[in-house]
Design an enzyme around this catalytic site. Sequence first.
Site, PDB file in Angstrom:
ATOM      1  N   ASP A 342       0.825  -1.216   0.000  1.00 37.78           N
ATOM      2  CA  ASP A 342       0.000   0.000   0.000  1.00 37.78           C
ATOM      3  C   ASP A 342       0.855   1.262   0.000  1.00 37.78           C
ATOM      4  O   ASP A 342       0.399   2.318   0.422  1.00 37.78           O
ATOM      5  CB  ASP A 342      -0.892   0.036   1.245  1.00 37.78           C
ATOM      6  N   SER A 367       2.274   6.745   1.234  1.00 40.00           N
ATOM      7  CA  SER A 367       1.483   5.825   2.031  1.00 40.00           C
ATOM      8  C   SER A 367       0.044   6.004   1.581  1.00 40.00           C
ATOM      9  O   SER A 367      -0.531   7.074   1.754  1.00 40.00           O
ATOM     10  CB  SER A 367       1.641   6.155   3.516  1.00 40.00           C
ATOM     11  N   ARG A 368      -0.522   4.956   0.975  1.00 38.32           N
ATOM     12  CA  ARG A 368      -1.840   5.134   0.365  1.00 38.32           C
ATOM     13  C   ARG A 368      -2.978   4.905   1.344  1.00 38.32           C
ATOM     14  O   ARG A 368      -4.135   5.063   0.994  1.00 38.32           O
ATOM     15  CB  ARG A 368      -2.000   4.176  -0.821  1.00 38.32           C
ATOM     16  N   VAL A 369      -2.676   4.474   2.556  1.00 36.42           N
ATOM     17  CA  VAL A 369      -3.737   4.120   3.488  1.00 36.42           C
ATOM     18  C   VAL A 369      -3.664   4.953   4.762  1.00 36.42           C
ATOM     19  O   VAL A 369      -4.674   5.464   5.243  1.00 36.42           O
ATOM     20  CB  VAL A 369      -3.638   2.614   3.842  1.00 36.42           C
TER      21      VAL A 369
END
Length: 510
Positions: A342, A367-369
């Site tokens: 992610d 950081s995609r989350v």
Amino acid sequence: MPTLADEFRGWLGQSRRRIGELGLEPRIEHVGRVAQIGDGVATVTGLPETRLDELLVFDGGVKGLAVDLGEQAIGCVLLGDTGGVTAGSMVHGTGVVARVPVGEALLGRVVDGLGSPLDGGALVVAETLAPVEQPAPAIVDRALVTRPLATGLLVVDAMIPLGRGQRELIIGDRGTGKTAIAVDAIINQRASDVICVYAAIGQKASSVAQVIEAVRRYGAPEHCIFVIGEADAAPGLQWLTPYSACTMAEYFMTHGRDVLLVIDDLTKHAAAYRQLSLLLRRPPGREAYPGDIFYIHSRLLERAAKLAPERGGGSLTALPIAETQAGNISAYIPTNLISITDGQIYLDPRLFYEDQKPPVDVGKSVSRVGGKTQAPVLQELSESLRLEYAQFLELEVFTRFGTMVDERTRKVIAHGRRIRAVLRQPRFAPLTLGEQVALLTAVSEGVLDDVPLDRVDAFRSGLGSWLAQHCPEAVSPEDRAATLSEHDRLTNALKALARAVAMPMTADRP
Ligand SMILES: Nc1ncnc2c1ncn2[C@@H]1O[C@H](COP(=O)(O)OP(=O)(O)OP(=O)(O)O)[C@@H](O)[C@H]1O
Ligand SMILES: [Mg+2]
């Protein structure tokens, strides 16, 4: 005097009695023979009932995993020292897939990929055994990642925040501090309830010893499990290590706990798997890796999850590490891993040599989350930080050519240099949320702009005790709900600290 016949009769009677006492009963055993044995793999014949991933036991006790089932023979990966196993020696089928001990008994222990102790301690008496390969939690069993996982590193927590249940790749060249970031994240969990599992694959014994020593010295080793497949361990055991570590971590996740799993590193894991596959004569593909190299990593990392409340609400955060060659993140294994995870924390060797440690390249990291899990007070401050920093990096390149710059640009650059200095952080010195918010407040309020660059480190190291003394509870509580209640008082305290560190001769210098 007894005659020979009497003696013989007595002996016969005794033998009969003994035979009568023996509990003889039929037993079915699957036994085969080693047809061929080489570096870490064996071909076995005569075990037609074997299942995929079944554990086989060779003469002398060494274990193996059946990974290739053929009509005539079985391809087997050996999980230990092959001394004593020769062509023709016996192999016993066990009827069970590879399993490892799981449970509280493992906390604080150093074990190998089969759960055998490596710390000289007693055998691990586990509550249960669990298969090393388990299916990832189904979509309906998952929930959204909502809670942050603090690493204590300002550059990560502010710019690339992680959430509990996320998978974040740490990627960079050799010796750029990849392990150091993961170890700092583990050490920071001393202040939380997160259980840490560190899996070392193909690492030098000395590096592993350093990690364990660091956690024992600065962290909470009683909340950690170390699963080690050193460089000199059988390649099969190295390959199995991350799956075993994941199984040990999953136990706590399914019991409602939060777990951090560090896998150091997957490049070496891929190399161990390539070695085994080539020895098993599987067809090589790109860069000689076997065709299923993506799948072996995705099925491992898919097991990281945040579970739904009805499943206990536990989480497993995975921090896999990957090594690049000359900063090439578009190589085969790195691109695979980037697409599975992610987000990534990219470590730039140029920054490392410029002594900007940890050398996180914020432009290539993402950081995609975790962004949604960040404490709002930190989120607000880091948003402007990111913008100002990006602006500064662009301008700095421009001024490298010796261009004349106006006053405003000079100020932006001076401010940017302070941001960069603030993002620098020594090892084993995690910052609390309160300290991070205070540091970023100091940056955004321009408090640091008058502090000489070489005194910013002193400002950071003195911050904790200064805040405790002059402005306790400015930021509380120490979690996602944190608020900055006394902004002005905090700013004043920070200004006083800045004055104190800027004047090296001041008596109350921290
Ligand atoms: N924040 C830091 N401050 C000071 N020194 C650091 C920092 N981070 C890393 N180092 C130093 O850099 C060196 C390399 O770090 P580390 O072993 O973590 O790198 P690595 O990328 O994991 O290396 P390898 O590729 O060999 O696994 C170590 O000596 C470590 O002490
Ligand atoms: Mg390392």
